[in-house]
Motif scaffolding. Structure first.
Motif, PDB file in Angstrom:
ATOM      1  N   LEU A 148     118.776  11.199   7.730  1.00 28.92           N
ATOM      2  CA  LEU A 148     119.150  11.424   9.116  1.00 28.92           C
ATOM      3  C   LEU A 148     117.946  11.910   9.903  1.00 28.92           C
ATOM      4  CD1 LEU A 148     122.433  13.445   8.451  1.00 28.92           C
ATOM      5  CD2 LEU A 148     122.257  10.988   8.891  1.00 28.92           C
ATOM      6  N   GLN A 149     117.758  11.374  11.102  1.00 31.69           N
ATOM      7  CA  GLN A 149     116.732  11.855  12.015  1.00 31.69           C
ATOM      8  C   GLN A 149     117.377  12.797  13.022  1.00 31.69           C
ATOM      9  OE1 GLN A 149     113.818   8.815  13.431  1.00 31.69           O
ATOM     10  NE2 GLN A 149     115.172   7.351  12.404  1.00 31.69           N
ATOM     11  N   GLN A 150     116.794  13.970  13.189  1.00 30.53           N
ATOM     12  CA  GLN A 150     117.365  14.949  14.094  1.00 30.53           C
ATOM     13  C   GLN A 150     116.988  14.637  15.541  1.00 30.53           C
ATOM     14  OE1 GLN A 150     115.732  18.968  14.560  1.00 30.53           O
ATOM     15  NE2 GLN A 150     117.717  19.776  13.885  1.00 30.53           N
ATOM     16  N   THR A 151     117.905  14.930  16.460  1.00 33.45           N
ATOM     17  CA  THR A 151     117.644  14.775  17.889  1.00 33.45           C
ATOM     18  C   THR A 151     117.910  16.090  18.615  1.00 33.45           C
ATOM     19  OG1 THR A 151     119.893  14.204  18.614  1.00 33.45           O
ATOM     20  CG2 THR A 151     118.519  12.409  17.757  1.00 33.45           C
ATOM     21  N   ASP A 152     117.236  16.253  19.754  1.00 36.90           N
ATOM     22  CA  ASP A 152     117.646  17.204  20.786  1.00 36.90           C
ATOM     23  C   ASP A 152     118.393  16.395  21.840  1.00 36.90           C
ATOM     24  OD1 ASP A 152     116.544  19.603  19.824  1.00 36.90           O
ATOM     25  OD2 ASP A 152     114.592  19.166  20.723  1.00 36.90           O
ATOM     26  N   TYR A 153     119.441  16.942  22.392  1.00 37.44           N
ATOM     27  CA  TYR A 153     120.133  16.200  23.440  1.00 37.44           C
ATOM     28  C   TYR A 153     120.674  17.149  24.497  1.00 37.44           C
ATOM     29  CZ  TYR A 153     124.916  17.595  22.449  1.00 37.44           C
ATOM     30  OH  TYR A 153     126.071  18.329  22.322  1.00 37.44           O
ATOM     31  N   ASN A 154     120.901  16.585  25.665  1.00 39.25           N
ATOM     32  CA  ASN A 154     121.646  17.278  26.710  1.00 39.25           C
ATOM     33  C   ASN A 154     122.451  16.251  27.478  1.00 39.25           C
ATOM     34  OD1 ASN A 154     120.185  16.527  29.405  1.00 39.25           O
ATOM     35  ND2 ASN A 154     118.543  17.030  27.957  1.00 39.25           N
TER      36      ASN A 154
END
Length: 241
Positions: A148-154
């Motif tokens: 899994l590749q981690q993301t930042d999101y808003n």
């Protein structure tokens, strides 16, 4: 109806052929095949599946919690939310035909960042506009051999009159092979409250393995958790549904 939208036939089949037919196993509609079950924090179990007759790249997902079926939805090859159904509130949302800035998993994977600005239509709650951004952090996590590749999101949701309904931000995960988002940790800010959710995956279970298509969530059940309203797939697990 748009390609990949949650047809009434599929939705009815899921609602009537699910856990009620077998206490421990979730039964998919005829012509549908699951490829992974995910047991997550926050007392949730999800099943990802495809159905005959869907366009290429269409994936469907159901999410169950302690109270039963909580979410049914579909996404396309770009992980766009095509359709969402929330049994507890009995409302549906479907993606508009021509988003101003469509969500694009391809752009996220190629450039490390993707913005989006789109609307969903609902007979029950009207039009909702979603504006946000996903950004790869460069961190990877491997669980049960799934990378899994981690993301930042808003993301922020607006009502038909432009009123801000809620916003959320946090970290999620992307699986490039499945071209899907997987839930993570989120802070949701609504007009009257702010709360945190933890939908990180704990186990990935594949066909033939014990627990595949289980109707029973395993982790964090019975815990005192924040009471999150049924807002969007982003709060249900998302993962962009």
């Amino acid at each position: 109806m748009m390609r990949g939208a949650l047809s009434p036939t599929v939705a009815f089949a899921i609602l009537t052929c699910g856990p009620a037919l077998a206490a421990d196993t979730f039964t998919l509609p005829q012509g549908c095949n699951a490829f992974v079950t995910i047991q997550s924090h926050s007392c949730a179990v999800e099943h990802y599946f495809t159905c005959e007759g869907d366009a290429d790249g269409i994936k469907r997902r159901v999410s169950l919690d302690e109270n039963g079926l909580a979410f049914v939805g579909s996404t396309d090859e770009e992980a766009q939310w095509l359709s969402s159904y929330y049994p507890f509130t009995n409302h549906r949302e479907e993606l508009e035909e021509a988003p101003a800035d469509p969500a694009s998993l391809s752009e996220l994977l190629a450039k490390g960042v993707d913005t989006y600005d789109f609307e969903t239509q609902s007979e029950e709650i009207g039009t909702t506009r979603y504006v946000g951004e996903d950004r790869l952090t460069g961190r990877t996590v491997t669980i049960d051999d799934v990378v899994l590749q981690q993301t930042d999101y808003n993301i922020t949701a607006y009502g038909p009159d432009g009123t801000k309904l809620w916003s959320s931000a946090g970290n999620e995960f992307v699986n490039a092979k499945w071209r899907s988002f997987i839930g993570g940790t989120t802070t949701v800010t609504a007009p009257d409250e702010t709360f945190d959710t933890d939908d990180r995956p704990v186990q990935f279970i594949f066909p033939g393995e014990p627990g595949f298509l289980s109707a029973n969530p395993k982790f964090d059940c019975g815990a005192v958790l924040s009471s999150a309203p049924a807002l969007t797939p982003k709060e249900i697990s998302n993962d962009h549904l």
